[in-house]
Scaffold this active site. Structure first.
Site, short mmCIF file in Angstrom:
data_model
loop_
_atom_site.label_atom_id
_atom_site.label_comp_id
_atom_site.label_asym_id
_atom_site.label_seq_id
_atom_site.Cartn_x
_atom_site.Cartn_y
_atom_site.Cartn_z
N ARG A 1 8.78 -4.32 2.74
CA ARG A 1 8.69 -5.59 2.03
C ARG A 1 9.77 -5.73 0.98
O ARG A 1 9.84 -6.75 0.30
CB ARG A 1 7.33 -5.67 1.33
CG ARG A 1 6.39 -6.68 1.97
CD ARG A 1 5.10 -6.60 1.22
NE ARG A 1 4.29 -7.77 1.36
CZ ARG A 1 3.35 -7.94 2.29
NH1 ARG A 1 3.15 -7.03 3.21
NH2 ARG A 1 2.62 -9.02 2.29
N ARG B 1 2.14 -14.78 -4.05
CA ARG B 1 2.60 -13.99 -2.90
C ARG B 1 3.82 -14.61 -2.25
O ARG B 1 4.73 -13.91 -1.82
CB ARG B 1 1.46 -13.83 -1.89
CG ARG B 1 0.44 -12.79 -2.36
CD ARG B 1 -0.90 -12.92 -1.66
NE ARG B 1 -0.80 -12.84 -0.23
CZ ARG B 1 -1.68 -13.39 0.62
NH1 ARG B 1 -2.71 -14.08 0.14
NH2 ARG B 1 -1.52 -13.26 1.90
N LYS C 1 2.16 -12.92 11.28
CA LYS C 1 2.54 -11.58 11.72
C LYS C 1 1.38 -10.88 12.44
O LYS C 1 1.56 -10.29 13.50
CB LYS C 1 3.01 -10.73 10.52
CG LYS C 1 4.21 -11.31 9.79
CD LYS C 1 4.73 -10.38 8.69
CE LYS C 1 3.79 -10.26 7.48
NZ LYS C 1 3.64 -11.49 6.70
N ARG D 1 -10.47 -13.47 1.81
CA ARG D 1 -9.81 -12.43 1.01
C ARG D 1 -9.60 -12.96 -0.40
O ARG D 1 -9.22 -14.10 -0.57
CB ARG D 1 -8.44 -12.10 1.62
CG ARG D 1 -8.47 -11.00 2.64
CD ARG D 1 -7.20 -10.95 3.45
NE ARG D 1 -5.97 -10.89 2.66
CZ ARG D 1 -4.75 -10.78 3.20
NH1 ARG D 1 -4.60 -10.73 4.51
NH2 ARG D 1 -3.68 -10.73 2.43
N ARG E 1 -7.62 -19.29 5.83
CA ARG E 1 -7.89 -18.02 6.54
C ARG E 1 -9.19 -17.38 6.05
O ARG E 1 -9.49 -17.38 4.87
CB ARG E 1 -6.72 -17.06 6.30
CG ARG E 1 -6.99 -15.66 6.84
CD ARG E 1 -5.74 -14.87 7.06
NE ARG E 1 -5.08 -14.53 5.81
CZ ARG E 1 -3.86 -13.99 5.76
NH1 ARG E 1 -3.19 -13.76 6.87
NH2 ARG E 1 -3.33 -13.69 4.61
P1 ADP Z 1 0.34 -11.14 3.67
O1 ADP Z 1 1.49 -10.67 4.53
O2 ADP Z 1 -0.31 -12.36 4.23
O3 ADP Z 1 0.67 -11.25 2.22
P2 ADP Z 1 -0.89 -8.49 3.82
O4 ADP Z 1 -2.26 -8.19 4.29
O5 ADP Z 1 0.27 -8.00 4.61
O6 ADP Z 1 -0.85 -10.08 3.72
O7 ADP Z 1 -0.68 -7.98 2.33
C1 ADP Z 1 -1.61 -8.21 1.33
C2 ADP Z 1 -1.18 -7.54 0.04
O8 ADP Z 1 -1.11 -6.11 0.24
C3 ADP Z 1 0.22 -7.91 -0.46
O9 ADP Z 1 0.20 -9.10 -1.22
C4 ADP Z 1 0.56 -6.67 -1.31
O10 ADP Z 1 -0.08 -6.70 -2.56
C5 ADP Z 1 -0.05 -5.53 -0.52
N1 ADP Z 1 0.93 -4.94 0.40
C6 ADP Z 1 0.92 -5.01 1.75
N2 ADP Z 1 1.99 -4.40 2.27
C7 ADP Z 1 2.73 -3.96 1.23
C8 ADP Z 1 3.97 -3.29 1.09
N3 ADP Z 1 4.72 -2.96 2.16
N4 ADP Z 1 4.42 -3.00 -0.16
C9 ADP Z 1 3.73 -3.32 -1.24
N5 ADP Z 1 2.56 -3.99 -1.19
C10 ADP Z 1 2.06 -4.30 0.02
#
Ligand code: ADP
Ligand code: ZN
Length: 213
Positions: A88, A171, A13, A160, A127
């Site tokens: 999400r 995840r 993404k 990370r 990553r």
């Molecule tokens: P990825 O899509 O690879 O999991 P992100 O950087 O988008 O990585 O998200 C990392 C973490 O941040 C998620 O595992 C979650 O804990 C939190 N997070 C991100 N966006 C949301 C969201 N919309 N709602 C709840 N938690 C979120």
């Protein structure tokens, strides 16, 4: 132009969003990046979010909805924006619908980036990110010019905490259980578009076919 990017962790993404930012000159809003900014600055939101993020769980909806509402009240979203990592789950999707309606906006497209499962784990476990500016690298697919140092800002490149194998599986499970239903939610509205997520350039071509030049 309002674009929502859907896809599992590792779907790419962020990489596709970068290209969209250049092409359409609209901001990239990634909730994960916003949370990481908060914990770098050690804000109260950052401290709370970290608890969830490091376990691979979702940050509570209300907090997440609040930060998105604040972000979308800034001036730079007037021409449009790209959402990455939000919504999400259905609660967030409905909160977003309300917000968009209240502003009198309309979603242009929801792009579902959908590479085969085995690619996801490899991408995430390899990553690396810049601890300073957040630029994204990969141990084999996208190395920096100098090992350990960010090409963009000279910052230190790190992994990370939530990119380790155990948290990654969690995840992906959360994605399956909570995010996947959004695909049906948006498909039923007729705004979902699937792209392969195989290579960045190939996927970008597919995206251009959907959104135009
Ligand atoms: P990825 O899509 O690879 O999991 P992100 O950087 O988008 O990585 O998200 C990392 C973490 O941040 C998620 O595992 C979650 O804990 C939190 N997070 C991100 N966006 C949301 C969201 N919309 N709602 C709840 N938690 C979120
Ligand atoms: Zn950097």
């Amino acid at each position: 132009m309002i674009v929502i990017l859907l896809g599992a962790p590792g779907a790419g993404k962020g990489s596709q969003a970068e290209l969209l930012v250049k092409r359409y000159q609209i901001p990239h809003i990634a909730t994960g990046d916003i949370f990481r900014e908060h914990f770098k600055k050690e804000t109260p939101i950052g401290k709370l979010a970290k608890e969830y993020i490091n376990k691979g769980q979702l940050v509570p909806d209300q907090l997440t909805n609040d930060i998105v509402r604040d972000r979308l009240s800034q001036k730079d979203v007037q021409k449009g924006f790209i959402l990455d990592g939000y919504p999400r789950n259905l609660v967030q999707a409905k909160a977003l619908d309300q917000l968009i309606e209240r502003h009198g906006w309309k979603v242009t497209a929801v792009i579902n980036i959908n590479p085969p499962q085995d690619i996801l784990v490899n991408r995430i476990s390899g990553r690396r990110i810049c601890s300073k500016c957040g630029a994204v690298y990969h141990v084999t697919n996208k190395k920096p010019k100098v090992e350990g140092i960010c090409d963009v800002c000279g910052g230190e490149i790190i992994q990370r905490k939530d990119d380790n194998a155990e948290v990654v599986l969690k995840r992906l499970e959360v994605y399956e259980n909570q995010t996947k239903e959004l695909i049906d939610y948006y498909r039923n509205q007729g705004i979902l578009q699937d792209v392969s997520g195989l290579e960045i350039a190939k996927t970008d071509k597919e995206v251009v076919q959907i959104l135009g030049e």
